[in-house]
Write an enzyme that holds these catalytic residues in place. Structure first.
Site, short mmCIF file in Angstrom:
data_model
loop_
_atom_site.label_atom_id
_atom_site.label_comp_id
_atom_site.label_asym_id
_atom_site.label_seq_id
_atom_site.Cartn_x
_atom_site.Cartn_y
_atom_site.Cartn_z
N CYS A 124 13.55 37.10 -3.32
CA CYS A 124 14.71 36.79 -2.49
C CYS A 124 14.74 37.75 -1.31
O CYS A 124 14.48 38.95 -1.46
CB CYS A 124 15.99 36.96 -3.32
SG CYS A 124 17.51 36.70 -2.37
N HIS A 166 17.73 27.91 -5.77
CA HIS A 166 17.90 29.30 -5.34
C HIS A 166 18.93 29.41 -4.21
O HIS A 166 19.85 30.25 -4.26
CB HIS A 166 16.54 29.86 -4.89
CG HIS A 166 16.54 31.28 -4.44
ND1 HIS A 166 15.84 32.28 -5.09
CD2 HIS A 166 17.17 31.88 -3.40
CE1 HIS A 166 16.04 33.42 -4.46
NE2 HIS A 166 16.84 33.23 -3.42
N GLU A 167 18.80 28.54 -3.21
CA GLU A 167 19.71 28.63 -2.05
C GLU A 167 21.13 28.18 -2.41
O GLU A 167 22.11 28.79 -1.97
CB GLU A 167 19.17 27.80 -0.88
CG GLU A 167 17.82 28.28 -0.33
CD GLU A 167 17.76 29.77 -0.06
OE1 GLU A 167 18.79 30.36 0.35
OE2 GLU A 167 16.68 30.36 -0.26
N HIS A 170 23.05 30.84 -4.17
CA HIS A 170 23.58 31.88 -3.28
C HIS A 170 25.03 31.56 -2.88
O HIS A 170 25.84 32.47 -2.66
CB HIS A 170 22.76 31.97 -1.99
CG HIS A 170 21.64 32.97 -2.04
ND1 HIS A 170 21.85 34.30 -2.32
CD2 HIS A 170 20.30 32.83 -1.85
CE1 HIS A 170 20.69 34.94 -2.29
NE2 HIS A 170 19.73 34.08 -2.01
#
Ligand code: ZN
Length: 209
Positions: A124, A166-167, A170
């Site tokens: 990341c 993953h995004e 966030h």
């Protein structure tokens, strides 16, 4: 952090007024740890487009395959994704890493498709220098608004599904380390030295996870 529309607008304006590319904030920054607010017209269209362009530039410069607004200190549900990296064929095959055309997502959410799980090292841009294995759904359905505000639904598999998860994570204040197998944690240097292989088999055996 203050997530009022005025504050979001002020944070964006500050970034757009910057002369150089803004830094990517690192783990410990509060924006990475709170649920981002949904985009609701806090900034006008022209600024949204300018912010997306800026985020793409920061992502390219890093370089990375995704960047979420909280990584620039803005707690807004916006992320950009793009994967055009040339990799050796044995890597792309095992990881099902297909090129991903640039796109931006607002207010995204995903659900798993099926029960297949893929396990690979990932890193990341907000946890510089480290990588760890994350078990992730091998396929997901993503629901989001595009930058024109049109509702979209799209399915993703392989490495693209990993980037999408993953995004999107966030934007709910989750970083990959929250989901990682911590025994797999490796500095980039140690990763290159020992575990840079298409699969995680060797790391699994020798690091004991
Ligand atoms: Zn990240």
């Amino acid at each position: 952090m203050d997530t009022s529309p005025e504050q979001i607008a002020a944070l964006v304006r500050q970034l757009l007024d910057f002369d150089s590319l803004p830094p990517i904030v690192q783990a410990g920054h509060p924006a990475l740890r709170q649920p981002a607010v949904a985009f609701d017209g806090q900034i006008p269209d022209t600024e949204l487009q300018a912010l997306v362009t800026l985020m793409r530039q920061v992502m390219h410069a890093a370089p990375g395959v995704g960047l979420a607004a909280p990584q620039l200190g803005i707690p807004l549900q916006l992320a950009v994704l793009e994967d055009q990296h040339e990799l050796p064929e044995n890597l792309t095959q095992v990881r099902q890493r297909e090129p991903l055309e640039f796109f931006a997502i607002l207010n995204p959410s995903y659900t798993s498709i099926g029960s297949d799980v893929a396990s690979f090292y990932e890193g990341c841009l907000s946890v510089t220098g480290w990588q760890a294995v994350v078990h992730r759904a091998a396929a997901v359905q993503l629901t989001y608004l595009d930058v024109s505000g049109v509702a979209q639904q799209r399915g993703f598999t392989g490495w693209q599904a990993r980037i999408v998860q993953h995004e999107t994570d966030h934007l709910s204040g989750t970083i990959y380390l929250d989901k990682a197998v911590t025994r797999s944690l490796s500095s980039n240097a140690e990763y290159e030295r020992h575990w840079a292989q298409p699969t995680i088999d060797k790391a699994q055996r020798e690091l004991g996870f």
